[in-house]
Motif scaffolding. Structure first.
Motif, mmCIF file in Angstrom:
data_model
loop_
_atom_site.group_PDB
_atom_site.id
_atom_site.type_symbol
_atom_site.label_atom_id
_atom_site.label_comp_id
_atom_site.label_asym_id
_atom_site.label_seq_id
_atom_site.Cartn_x
_atom_site.Cartn_y
_atom_site.Cartn_z
ATOM 1 N N ALA A 93 0.827 -1.203 0.000
ATOM 2 C CA ALA A 93 0.000 0.000 0.000
ATOM 3 C C ALA A 93 0.865 1.258 0.000
ATOM 4 C CB ALA A 93 -0.930 -0.008 1.222
ATOM 5 N N TYR A 94 1.971 1.241 0.740
ATOM 6 C CA TYR A 94 2.870 2.398 0.735
ATOM 7 C C TYR A 94 3.427 2.637 -0.670
ATOM 8 C CZ TYR A 94 6.825 5.461 1.791
ATOM 9 O OH TYR A 94 7.713 6.516 1.802
ATOM 10 N N ASP A 95 3.856 1.578 -1.332
ATOM 11 C CA ASP A 95 4.449 1.742 -2.666
ATOM 12 C C ASP A 95 3.411 2.239 -3.663
ATOM 13 O OD1 ASP A 95 6.782 1.152 -4.567
ATOM 14 O OD2 ASP A 95 5.147 0.014 -5.483
ATOM 15 N N VAL A 96 2.181 1.764 -3.566
ATOM 16 C CA VAL A 96 1.135 2.221 -4.484
ATOM 17 C C VAL A 96 0.888 3.712 -4.303
ATOM 18 C CG1 VAL A 96 -1.332 2.058 -5.003
ATOM 19 C CG2 VAL A 96 0.014 -0.016 -4.702
ATOM 20 N N ARG A 97 0.889 4.179 -3.075
ATOM 21 C CA ARG A 97 0.608 5.596 -2.835
ATOM 22 C C ARG A 97 1.804 6.484 -3.171
ATOM 23 N NH1 ARG A 97 -4.016 7.033 -0.549
ATOM 24 N NH2 ARG A 97 -5.366 5.426 0.344
ATOM 25 N N ILE B 210 11.757 -3.238 2.388
ATOM 26 C CA ILE B 210 12.312 -2.539 3.548
ATOM 27 C C ILE B 210 11.247 -2.259 4.595
ATOM 28 C CG2 ILE B 210 11.943 -0.136 2.838
ATOM 29 C CD1 ILE B 210 15.205 -1.564 4.243
ATOM 30 N N ILE B 211 9.980 -2.121 4.190
ATOM 31 C CA ILE B 211 8.925 -1.784 5.138
ATOM 32 C C ILE B 211 8.400 -3.018 5.853
ATOM 33 C CG2 ILE B 211 6.577 -0.864 5.312
ATOM 34 C CD1 ILE B 211 7.302 1.126 3.143
ATOM 35 N N SER B 212 8.391 -4.153 5.185
ATOM 36 C CA SER B 212 7.860 -5.376 5.790
ATOM 37 C C SER B 212 8.909 -6.034 6.680
ATOM 38 C CB SER B 212 7.425 -6.359 4.701
ATOM 39 O OG SER B 212 7.108 -7.620 5.262
ATOM 40 N N PRO B 213 8.641 -6.204 7.977
ATOM 41 C CA PRO B 213 9.607 -6.909 8.839
ATOM 42 C C PRO B 213 9.853 -8.346 8.390
ATOM 43 C CG PRO B 213 7.965 -5.737 10.157
ATOM 44 C CD PRO B 213 7.487 -5.698 8.741
ATOM 45 N N GLN B 214 8.868 -8.958 7.816
ATOM 46 C CA GLN B 214 9.018 -10.344 7.371
ATOM 47 C C GLN B 214 9.954 -10.447 6.181
ATOM 48 O OE1 GLN B 214 5.720 -12.351 5.253
ATOM 49 N NE2 GLN B 214 5.818 -13.901 6.857
ATOM 50 N N LEU C 287 11.435 7.206 1.687
ATOM 51 C CA LEU C 287 11.616 8.617 1.346
ATOM 52 C C LEU C 287 10.779 9.529 2.234
ATOM 53 C CD1 LEU C 287 12.757 10.797 -0.548
ATOM 54 C CD2 LEU C 287 10.832 10.330 -2.098
ATOM 55 N N TYR C 288 9.529 9.202 2.407
ATOM 56 C CA TYR C 288 8.634 10.033 3.208
ATOM 57 C C TYR C 288 8.308 9.309 4.507
ATOM 58 C CZ TYR C 288 8.113 12.540 -1.175
ATOM 59 O OH TYR C 288 8.369 13.234 -2.325
ATOM 60 N N ARG C 289 8.524 10.000 5.626
ATOM 61 C CA ARG C 289 8.380 9.388 6.943
ATOM 62 C C ARG C 289 7.471 10.261 7.803
ATOM 63 N NH1 ARG C 289 14.945 8.586 7.811
ATOM 64 N NH2 ARG C 289 15.371 7.797 5.693
ATOM 65 N N CYS D 288 1.529 6.287 8.109
ATOM 66 C CA CYS D 288 1.368 4.952 8.691
ATOM 67 C C CYS D 288 -0.105 4.659 8.972
ATOM 68 C CB CYS D 288 2.179 4.836 9.974
ATOM 69 S SG CYS D 288 3.959 5.075 9.772
ATOM 70 N N GLU D 289 -0.803 5.648 9.519
ATOM 71 C CA GLU D 289 -2.223 5.468 9.783
ATOM 72 C C GLU D 289 -2.995 5.223 8.490
ATOM 73 O OE1 GLU D 289 -3.998 6.335 13.304
ATOM 74 O OE2 GLU D 289 -2.243 5.018 13.246
ATOM 75 N N LEU D 290 -2.610 5.912 7.430
ATOM 76 C CA LEU D 290 -3.282 5.764 6.142
ATOM 77 C C LEU D 290 -3.090 4.361 5.574
ATOM 78 C CD1 LEU D 290 -4.860 7.173 3.867
ATOM 79 C CD2 LEU D 290 -2.659 7.830 2.870
ATOM 80 N N MET D 291 -1.860 3.851 5.631
ATOM 81 C CA MET D 291 -1.608 2.508 5.104
ATOM 82 C C MET D 291 -2.276 1.426 5.955
ATOM 83 S SD MET D 291 0.841 4.206 3.372
ATOM 84 C CE MET D 291 2.258 4.442 4.417
ATOM 85 N N TRP D 292 -2.385 1.656 7.242
ATOM 86 C CA TRP D 292 -3.051 0.697 8.125
ATOM 87 C C TRP D 292 -4.528 0.562 7.737
ATOM 88 C CZ3 TRP D 292 -1.114 -3.012 10.774
ATOM 89 C CH2 TRP D 292 -1.775 -3.595 11.850
ATOM 90 N N LYS D 293 -5.148 1.669 7.367
ATOM 91 C CA LYS D 293 -6.536 1.625 6.896
ATOM 92 C C LYS D 293 -6.624 0.927 5.546
ATOM 93 C CE LYS D 293 -7.848 5.886 9.314
ATOM 94 N NZ LYS D 293 -8.307 7.294 9.162
ATOM 95 N N ASP D 294 -5.613 1.122 4.693
ATOM 96 C CA ASP D 294 -5.602 0.440 3.395
ATOM 97 C C ASP D 294 -5.570 -1.076 3.568
ATOM 98 O OD1 ASP D 294 -5.697 2.761 1.907
ATOM 99 O OD2 ASP D 294 -3.523 2.949 1.749
ATOM 100 N N VAL D 295 -4.782 -1.549 4.532
ATOM 101 C CA VAL D 295 -4.710 -2.988 4.783
ATOM 102 C C VAL D 295 -6.082 -3.532 5.160
ATOM 103 C CG1 VAL D 295 -3.730 -4.764 6.289
ATOM 104 C CG2 VAL D 295 -2.282 -2.925 5.435
#
Length: 555
Positions: free
Chosen positions: A262-266, A282-286, A312-314, A319-326
């Protein structure tokens, strides 16, 4: 043998299988239909399928379309009107190859003590490969459900394996999480974070992007395109024997992959770029540290922390936005979730800057196969997981990065610096322009003589044993302005503590002050690390004043 391209449709009476097998002899074609099984052979093509319900050989037919090179096989359903579920999930229909492991037969011989006992033999047992692998390598395993090991040679470097662990076979599951969090603490950059906090306009477009899962009128019965069907056929069907804990870890890993996707799509507006494989991994701990996490909040915490440390953007709101996307993706069901995984697989498979395809072999391929199994996961289970994601709240305090302290300190400094600037301008306007050059010269000379004695420092200890000092030095007023009257001191804003850093940055610094940050180590040697340059904006000043920060993870 080659696997031909094929598509499957159905009506109330028949299952229609369209097989593309050009340049074959019709006389050599062999079709076999029995119960759940279907087999098609036309040298050099071989297709074996296993349907979810029974079919009949009698009443079925086959015809060959010469112009297209297609064989159209109409397979009669045993129960008319029965709907076959998942006929477009081609991987799940491919008949898996059964691997048999021969167990030595044990023969009990007759003796005097066991008279009358017959000769007994242990029957040949078929044991799935994953069962052995899980029993042998679960402690140091990795990959899907930790069922893989010895994938990377011991001599392989981190760069060659695209993992952050040089030798994952020798690192326990607990140590991986610990090492990952230590690396995140070292990577977290306070100046970068505050810069993004005050530069929201640079990535505001990410909040305005409308990803495909937000489109209205999405139907759960959509058809996969030709590229996705080719991916299905490239995957080999297999079964998975997972315990409850392993299934939970698989679902948590799925959440982390969807979060990264979701982060990469946005950030790329859905178009992707050369950095897309890196963004997702890099974003996924797994995918980055082969971490196994069984708790939903801990999974979200790991994803949040990595967004605030690496890409790039932190920003916390991202984070809240991507959590809703999931939550939205999971609520759409298995098919849409599978489509996301197929896109991730394509991104990794087409990357040429690093061997990201290894992540497909370790995780993504198995996810794509596992999601096609209705007896393993279904829409109701993903809907329940989506509700859990929605209910799970991850606060800034949960991240252990001291974000609240950082943000409050930056805001306080902005406010105090603004008031100080207003006071300076007021004093300059109200000062008399008729003061003599002699008095001005005397005041400037007295300031130069007391230069070394005019520093005012404050010392803040921290848990690392370092002493952080902020020294403020009044300097001569700017050219053209009236000097400060004798006996009056120049007010300066108080120093600001950000994490372990005593930081004067985060706002425009008034002209006429000189700020010096000094680090004093335990050996008593002081080192001057930064001086003020001419007045600049908030973000530029932050980058110059906050050179580096290491936060202690005091849980």
């Amino acid at each position: 043998m080659l696997l031909p391209n094929f598509t499957i449709t159905q009506d109330e009476k028949y299952v229609i299988c369209n097989i593309h097998a050009p340049y074959t002899k019709v006389s050599d074609v062999d079709v076999h239909i029995a119960d759940f099984d279907f087999a098609f052979f036309a040298k050099p093509y071989l297709l074996k399928l296993k349907f979810p319900a029974k079919v009949l050989d009698e009443g079925s037919s086959c015809k060959f379309e010469v112009d297209k090179g297609d064989y159209v096989v109409s397979i009669l359903k045993k129960k008319k009107g029965h709907h076959f579920v998942g006929l477009d999930l081609l991987t799940s229909l491919l008949k898996p190859e059964e691997k048999q492991y021969k167990v030595p037969k044990i023969q009990v011989l007759k003796d005097e003590k066991n008279k009358g006992s017959d000769e007994e033999e242990v029957e040949e047992i078929v044991i799935p490969e994953e069962h052995f692998l899980r029993e042998l390598t679960n402690k140091y395993g990795y990959g899907f459900a930790n069922q893989k090991s010895d994938v990377f040679p011991k001599s392989m470097t981190c760069e060659a394996s695209v993992l952050f662990l040089s030798n994952p076979d020798q690192v326990t599951l607990q140590d991986r999480i610990m090492k990952m969090e230590e690396a995140e603490i070292d990577k977290f950059d306070v100046s970068y974070y505050i810069e993004n906090m005050y530069s929201l306009d640079e990535f505001k477009y990410m909040f305005d992007v409308k990803p495909w899962w937000d489109e209205k009128g999405l139907s759960k019965e959509f058809e996969f395109d030709s590229e996705e069907r080719e991916t299905f056929m490239a995957l080999s069907n297999r079964d998975y024997l997972l315990t409850d804990n392993e299934k939970q870890s698989v679902l948590m890993g799925l959440v982390s992959v969807l979060f990264a996707y979701a982060y990469d799509v946005r950030v790329t507006d859905g178009d992707g770029c050369v950095e897309s494989p890196w963004n997702i991994q890099i974003i996924s701990p797994q995918l980055s540290w082969c971490c196994t996490i069984n708790d939903l909040k801990a999974t979200g915490r790991g994803c949040y922390r990595r967004v605030l440390c690496y890409p790039l953007y932190r920003h916390y709101d991202l984070c809240e936005l991507m959590w809703k996307d999931v939550a939205k993706i999971l609520a759409l069901g298995v098919r849409f979730t599978l489509r996301c995984l197929l896109k991730v697989r394509n991104i990794f498979e087409s990357a040429d800057q690093a061997p990201y395809y290894l992540l497909n072999r370790l995780y993504i391929d198995d996810y794509c196969i596992w999601l096609q199994k209705h007896n393993y996961v279904n829409d109701e289970q993903l809907m329940e997981l989506s509700k859990q994601v929605t209910k799970t709240i991850i606060s800034k305090e949960d991240l252990d990065l001291k974000l609240s302290i950082v943000e409050d300190a930056a805001k306080d400094f902005v406010s105090s610096s603004g008031e100080s600037s207003d006071d300076d301008s007021t004093e300059t306007d109200s000062s008399s322009e008729e003061e003599s050059d002699e008095e001005s010269g005397e005041e400037e000379e007295s300031q130069e003589e007391g230069l070394n004695d005019s520093y005012r420092s404050e010392e803040v200890p921290n848990s690392s044993g370092m002493k952080l000092l902020l020294s403020r030095q009044p300097s001569s007023p700017p050219a053209g302005s009236a000097p400060t009257p004798a006996g009056e001191s120049v007010e300066t804003p108080p120093p600001t503590v950000i994490g372990n850093l005593l930081c004067p940055a985060a706002a425009t610094v008034p002209t006429g002050r000189k700020l010096i940050t000094v680090l004093s180590s335990d050996d008593g040697q002081d080192e001057e690390v930064n001086e003020e340059e001419p007045t600049q904006g908030i973000c530029e000043k932050l980058i110059q004043e906050i050179s580096s920060v290491k936060l202690d993870d005091d849980k």
